[in-house]
Design a protein around this motif. Structure first.
Motif, PDB file in Angstrom:
ATOM      1  N   LEU A 197       0.850  -1.184   0.000  1.00 55.62           N
ATOM      2  CA  LEU A 197       0.000   0.000   0.000  1.00 55.62           C
ATOM      3  C   LEU A 197       0.887   1.236   0.000  1.00 55.62           C
ATOM      4  O   LEU A 197       1.755   1.394   0.853  1.00 55.62           O
ATOM      5  CB  LEU A 197      -0.910   0.015   1.238  1.00 55.62           C
ATOM      6  CG  LEU A 197      -1.856  -1.191   1.386  1.00 55.62           C
ATOM      7  CD1 LEU A 197      -2.575  -1.141   2.728  1.00 55.62           C
ATOM      8  CD2 LEU A 197      -2.863  -1.213   0.254  1.00 55.62           C
ATOM      9  N   CYS A 198       0.668   2.106  -0.984  1.00 57.94           N
ATOM     10  CA  CYS A 198       1.541   3.259  -1.191  1.00 57.94           C
ATOM     11  C   CYS A 198       0.709   4.539  -1.275  1.00 57.94           C
ATOM     12  O   CYS A 198      -0.395   4.534  -1.809  1.00 57.94           O
ATOM     13  CB  CYS A 198       2.340   3.105  -2.474  1.00 57.94           C
ATOM     14  SG  CYS A 198       3.023   1.450  -2.748  1.00 57.94           S
ATOM     15  N   GLU A 199       1.281   5.617  -0.768  1.00 60.52           N
ATOM     16  CA  GLU A 199       0.614   6.918  -0.841  1.00 60.52           C
ATOM     17  C   GLU A 199       1.617   7.987  -1.243  1.00 60.52           C
ATOM     18  O   GLU A 199       2.736   8.037  -0.730  1.00 60.52           O
ATOM     19  CB  GLU A 199      -0.035   7.286   0.497  1.00 60.52           C
ATOM     20  CG  GLU A 199      -0.749   8.632   0.451  1.00 60.52           C
ATOM     21  CD  GLU A 199      -1.438   9.015   1.756  1.00 60.52           C
ATOM     22  OE1 GLU A 199      -1.729  10.202   1.946  1.00 60.52           O
ATOM     23  OE2 GLU A 199      -1.669   8.112   2.583  1.00 60.52           O
ATOM     24  N   LEU A 200       1.196   8.858  -2.153  1.00 57.93           N
ATOM     25  CA  LEU A 200       1.982  10.010  -2.563  1.00 57.93           C
ATOM     26  C   LEU A 200       1.481  11.215  -1.776  1.00 57.93           C
ATOM     27  O   LEU A 200       0.353  11.668  -1.990  1.00 57.93           O
ATOM     28  CB  LEU A 200       1.799  10.248  -4.070  1.00 57.93           C
ATOM     29  CG  LEU A 200       2.679  11.316  -4.716  1.00 57.93           C
ATOM     30  CD1 LEU A 200       4.142  10.899  -4.683  1.00 57.93           C
ATOM     31  CD2 LEU A 200       2.235  11.561  -6.158  1.00 57.93           C
ATOM     32  N   PRO A 201       2.271  11.719  -0.831  1.00 55.87           N
ATOM     33  CA  PRO A 201       1.777  12.811   0.019  1.00 55.87           C
ATOM     34  C   PRO A 201       1.502  14.074  -0.786  1.00 55.87           C
ATOM     35  O   PRO A 201       2.308  14.478  -1.637  1.00 55.87           O
ATOM     36  CB  PRO A 201       2.920  13.018   1.022  1.00 55.87           C
ATOM     37  CG  PRO A 201       4.136  12.452   0.349  1.00 55.87           C
ATOM     38  CD  PRO A 201       3.644  11.322  -0.499  1.00 55.87           C
ATOM     39  N   LYS A 202       0.369  14.697  -0.530  1.00 54.06           N
ATOM     40  CA  LYS A 202      -0.020  15.897  -1.254  1.00 54.06           C
ATOM     41  C   LYS A 202       0.868  17.089  -0.895  1.00 54.06           C
ATOM     42  O   LYS A 202       1.068  18.001  -1.690  1.00 54.06           O
ATOM     43  CB  LYS A 202      -1.483  16.233  -0.947  1.00 54.06           C
ATOM     44  CG  LYS A 202      -2.487  15.237  -1.530  1.00 54.06           C
ATOM     45  CD  LYS A 202      -2.510  15.285  -3.040  1.00 54.06           C
ATOM     46  CE  LYS A 202      -3.589  14.389  -3.629  1.00 54.06           C
ATOM     47  NZ  LYS A 202      -3.633  14.443  -5.102  1.00 54.06           N
ATOM     48  N   ASN A 203       1.401  17.060   0.325  1.00 53.35           N
ATOM     49  CA  ASN A 203       2.261  18.160   0.763  1.00 53.35           C
ATOM     50  C   ASN A 203       3.740  17.843   0.591  1.00 53.35           C
ATOM     51  O   ASN A 203       4.612  18.615   0.987  1.00 53.35           O
ATOM     52  CB  ASN A 203       1.982  18.516   2.220  1.00 53.35           C
ATOM     53  CG  ASN A 203       2.169  17.321   3.151  1.00 53.35           C
ATOM     54  OD1 ASN A 203       2.652  16.265   2.723  1.00 53.35           O
ATOM     55  ND2 ASN A 203       1.793  17.483   4.408  1.00 53.35           N
ATOM     56  N   VAL A 422      -7.372  13.171   3.918  1.00 56.29           N
ATOM     57  CA  VAL A 422      -6.400  14.057   3.266  1.00 56.29           C
ATOM     58  C   VAL A 422      -7.106  15.246   2.631  1.00 56.29           C
ATOM     59  O   VAL A 422      -6.656  16.389   2.746  1.00 56.29           O
ATOM     60  CB  VAL A 422      -5.594  13.276   2.201  1.00 56.29           C
ATOM     61  CG1 VAL A 422      -4.745  14.230   1.366  1.00 56.29           C
ATOM     62  CG2 VAL A 422      -4.704  12.234   2.871  1.00 56.29           C
ATOM     63  N   ALA A 423      -8.242  14.991   1.959  1.00 56.92           N
ATOM     64  CA  ALA A 423      -8.994  16.071   1.310  1.00 56.92           C
ATOM     65  C   ALA A 423      -9.496  17.084   2.339  1.00 56.92           C
ATOM     66  O   ALA A 423      -9.447  18.296   2.105  1.00 56.92           O
ATOM     67  CB  ALA A 423     -10.162  15.479   0.527  1.00 56.92           C
ATOM     68  N   LYS A 424      -9.931  16.579   3.484  1.00 60.06           N
ATOM     69  CA  LYS A 424     -10.431  17.465   4.539  1.00 60.06           C
ATOM     70  C   LYS A 424      -9.306  18.326   5.098  1.00 60.06           C
ATOM     71  O   LYS A 424      -9.487  19.529   5.355  1.00 60.06           O
ATOM     72  CB  LYS A 424     -11.065  16.631   5.649  1.00 60.06           C
ATOM     73  CG  LYS A 424     -11.756  17.445   6.729  1.00 60.06           C
ATOM     74  CD  LYS A 424     -12.443  16.523   7.723  1.00 60.06           C
ATOM     75  CE  LYS A 424     -13.154  17.316   8.805  1.00 60.06           C
ATOM     76  NZ  LYS A 424     -13.833  16.421   9.786  1.00 60.06           N
ATOM     77  N   SER A 425      -8.141  17.727   5.285  1.00 67.73           N
ATOM     78  CA  SER A 425      -6.993  18.475   5.813  1.00 67.73           C
ATOM     79  C   SER A 425      -6.551  19.553   4.836  1.00 67.73           C
ATOM     80  O   SER A 425      -6.216  20.673   5.233  1.00 67.73           O
ATOM     81  CB  SER A 425      -5.831  17.528   6.088  1.00 67.73           C
ATOM     82  OG  SER A 425      -6.158  16.615   7.103  1.00 67.73           O
ATOM     83  N   ARG A 426      -6.547  19.233   3.538  1.00 65.94           N
ATOM     84  CA  ARG A 426      -6.152  20.204   2.529  1.00 65.94           C
ATOM     85  C   ARG A 426      -7.131  21.375   2.478  1.00 65.94           C
ATOM     86  O   ARG A 426      -6.729  22.537   2.354  1.00 65.94           O
ATOM     87  CB  ARG A 426      -6.083  19.535   1.153  1.00 65.94           C
ATOM     88  CG  ARG A 426      -4.964  18.516   1.012  1.00 65.94           C
ATOM     89  CD  ARG A 426      -4.937  17.945  -0.386  1.00 65.94           C
ATOM     90  NE  ARG A 426      -4.533  18.944  -1.361  1.00 65.94           N
ATOM     91  CZ  ARG A 426      -4.707  18.825  -2.669  1.00 65.94           C
ATOM     92  NH1 ARG A 426      -5.336  17.756  -3.151  1.00 65.94           N
ATOM     93  NH2 ARG A 426      -4.287  19.758  -3.500  1.00 65.94           N
ATOM     94  N   LYS A 427      -8.412  21.066   2.623  1.00 66.93           N
ATOM     95  CA  LYS A 427      -9.429  22.121   2.620  1.00 66.93           C
ATOM     96  C   LYS A 427      -9.266  23.017   3.844  1.00 66.93           C
ATOM     97  O   LYS A 427      -9.389  24.245   3.754  1.00 66.93           O
ATOM     98  CB  LYS A 427     -10.819  21.493   2.607  1.00 66.93           C
ATOM     99  CG  LYS A 427     -11.952  22.507   2.519  1.00 66.93           C
ATOM    100  CD  LYS A 427     -13.301  21.810   2.492  1.00 66.93           C
ATOM    101  CE  LYS A 427     -14.433  22.838   2.438  1.00 66.93           C
ATOM    102  NZ  LYS A 427     -15.765  22.178   2.444  1.00 66.93           N
ATOM    103  N   ARG A 428      -8.954  22.391   4.979  1.00 71.51           N
ATOM    104  CA  ARG A 428      -8.775  23.162   6.207  1.00 71.51           C
ATOM    105  C   ARG A 428      -7.552  24.074   6.103  1.00 71.51           C
ATOM    106  O   ARG A 428      -7.585  25.232   6.513  1.00 71.51           O
ATOM    107  CB  ARG A 428      -8.626  22.203   7.383  1.00 71.51           C
ATOM    108  CG  ARG A 428      -8.603  22.880   8.737  1.00 71.51           C
ATOM    109  CD  ARG A 428      -8.826  21.900   9.877  1.00 71.51           C
ATOM    110  NE  ARG A 428      -7.866  20.810   9.819  1.00 71.51           N
ATOM    111  CZ  ARG A 428      -8.211  19.546   9.605  1.00 71.51           C
ATOM    112  NH1 ARG A 428      -9.488  19.242   9.398  1.00 71.51           N
ATOM    113  NH2 ARG A 428      -7.297  18.600   9.585  1.00 71.51           N
ATOM    114  N   ARG A 429      -6.463  23.526   5.519  1.00 67.17           N
ATOM    115  CA  ARG A 429      -5.250  24.343   5.355  1.00 67.17           C
ATOM    116  C   ARG A 429      -5.489  25.487   4.383  1.00 67.17           C
ATOM    117  O   ARG A 429      -5.023  26.607   4.588  1.00 67.17           O
ATOM    118  CB  ARG A 429      -4.094  23.476   4.868  1.00 67.17           C
ATOM    119  CG  ARG A 429      -3.529  22.536   5.928  1.00 67.17           C
ATOM    120  CD  ARG A 429      -2.184  21.981   5.490  1.00 67.17           C
ATOM    121  NE  ARG A 429      -2.270  21.211   4.268  1.00 67.17           N
ATOM    122  CZ  ARG A 429      -2.499  19.911   4.215  1.00 67.17           C
ATOM    123  NH1 ARG A 429      -2.669  19.237   5.352  1.00 67.17           N
ATOM    124  NH2 ARG A 429      -2.565  19.270   3.067  1.00 67.17           N
ATOM    125  N   ALA A 430      -6.242  25.179   3.298  1.00 73.12           N
ATOM    126  CA  ALA A 430      -6.545  26.225   2.314  1.00 73.12           C
ATOM    127  C   ALA A 430      -7.366  27.335   2.940  1.00 73.12           C
ATOM    128  O   ALA A 430      -7.142  28.520   2.676  1.00 73.12           O
ATOM    129  CB  ALA A 430      -7.286  25.618   1.126  1.00 73.12           C
TER     130      ALA A 430
END
Length: 446
Positions: A197-203, A422-430
């Motif tokens: 299982l692999c993930e590419l971090p958005k940040n 991840v989507a929720k965290s990105r929205k919160r940071r934005a």
């Protein structure tokens, strides 16, 4: 409240669609699938492309037909590149024969080169998540270190799992992997598989990405509980197929055999003995499932199976002394244990004998042990043999090669939770950045 985005995936080396089915059941949405076998692709296409509630969002530029990964890259690389950012998940298990512990582990096996094609697709699609499923031998060292070093071009570790991990890490992914027993996720089968299982971090920060494999393992108990399956033990073979036993029944002509003269047992849509059978029958609308063709065993074969059942320890392969006693040189013969999970389902019909009846299992019984629901239809011929075995993928082979849908569903649920987090965290940071800019502009005005 903003609607959550659907996690979209592509399935490479898809087989008959076990992995795609489980992901779809979890709530993911398929875009397209790549499978070279016309027989296996026909099964996937019937169930997940043309019919049912899990239809893929198949792109118009891609023919709905069997093709190799090599053909996909050669003919549609430009179109695939345009999908970058639209595909959230890429899944697939490259063919395992080159590194299976059951066969000759040849590092120069051309089938291992398909892993390189898989990695090329990763580079084009740049998905947020990657899932690779393979045999547990995927993480074992090859004996031929020279050949392996040449193939890996300097990889330090002696396994394909380590090689792929290094390659994906170099592309920015956080890679986690390990071996699971599919029985942990409600599959009535002791089937050990390596899951990567692999993930590419958005940040871009790997430190913010959790160990997805550890999370998957930790969810096994809760997943079985959510399905109302046993939590103090594993689902057994009889839990899975006792409603398909044929003893005492008047057999009828097989309704979907490509060869005349075969029988099947009548299917009683109202008989449900276990919670697992309830899951398997859900959505079948009382229509009898296909692939219930019974073997035409000769009288001497039946007597041989009875002898095997009398000496074999259920759930294990015949020992050397037991093979000598029953008069066979076949190494992989085993008998189902009624009250234990099945041994690993393979592509060979005569590897496993029923726990109570002197016969091999039907395709449908194998499918049950793999956790395919009864509504899922299998297409093409039942078996093949001789030289065709290297080229064809009949029903028994499709089922034996598949990823159990229940395991795939658990993986899908895990990734959907992570995807939304991840989507929720990105929205919160934005939102936080937007507020800071707003306050800065207000201060400038003042």
């Amino acid at each position: 409240m903003q609607k959550k985005k659907t996690l979209r995936f592509v399935d490479v080396f898809a087989g008959c669609g076990g992995l795609s089915l489980g992901l779809s059941q979890a709530g993911c949405r398929g875009l397209f699938a790549v499978e070279k076998s016309p027989l296996a692709f026909a099964t996937l296409k019937h169930n997940l492309v043309d019919n049912g509630k899990f239809k893929f969002d198949w792109p118009g530029w891609l023919p709905k037909k069997a093709m190799t990964c090599e053909e996909l890259l050669a003919n549609f690389s430009d179109e695939i590149g345009k999908l970058a950012g639209q595909v959230d998940l890429m899944v697939g298990g490259p063919p395992c024969q080159g590194f299976s512990t059951a066969g000759k582990r040849d590092p120069a096996d051309p089938r291992n080169k398909m892993t390189e094609q898989y990695l090329s697709l990763v580079g084009l699609l740049n998905p947020q998540f990657i899932v690779i499923e393979n045999v547990s031998g995927f993480d074992m060292e090859f004996e031929n270190e020279v050949g392996l070093d040449a193939l890996m071009d300097g990889a330090k570790e002696g396994s394909y799992a380590a090689y792929i991990s290094q390659r994906l890490t170099a592309q920015g992914y956080k890679v986690t992997y390990g071996v699971v027993n599919c029985a942990e996720f409600g599959v009535p089968q002791n089937r050990y598989r390596l899951i990567m299982l692999c993930e590419l971090p958005k940040n871009g920060k790997l430190s913010t990405v959790p160990n997805l494999f550890a999370r998957l393992k930790s969810k096994a108990f809760g997943f079985r509980k959510s399905k109302a399956l046993p939590t103090d033990s594993y689902v057994t073979a009889s839990d899975a197929i006792s409603d398909l036993e044929i003893s005492g029944l008047e057999l009828i002509s097989c309704s979907d055999s490509d060869v005349a003269g075969f029988k099947e047992a009548p299917y009683d849509a109202d008989i449900i003995f276990t919670s697992y059978q309830k899951i398997m029958r859900r959505g079948s609308l009382k229509n009898p499932p296909d692939s219930r063709r019974l073997p035409n065993h000769k009288a001497e074969t039946i007597e041989y199976f009875k002898k095997v059942q009398s000496v074999c320890t259920p759930g294990t392969s015949l020992s050397v002394s037991q093979r000598r006693e029953v008069g066979t040189k076949k190494h992989s013969t085993s008998v189902l244990g009624r009250n234990s999970p099945s041994p690993t389902i393979t592509t060979l019909p005569d590897d496993i004998i029923h726990y109570a009846e002197p016969r091999i299992l039907t395709v449908r019984e194998n499918a049950r042990l793999q956790s395919f629901p009864d509504w899922f239809s299998f297409k093409g011929k039942y078996t093949t043999g001789g030289k065709l075995r290297k080229f064809e993928c009949p029903r028994y082979t499709q089922v034996g090669n598949a990823v159990p849908p229940l395991l795939a569903e658990a993986i899908g649920q895990l990734l959907i939770r992570r995807f939304n987090s991840v989507a929720k965290s990105r929205k919160r940071r934005a939102g936080s950045v937007k507020n800071k800019v707003k306050r800065l502009l207000e201060n400038i005005k003042d």
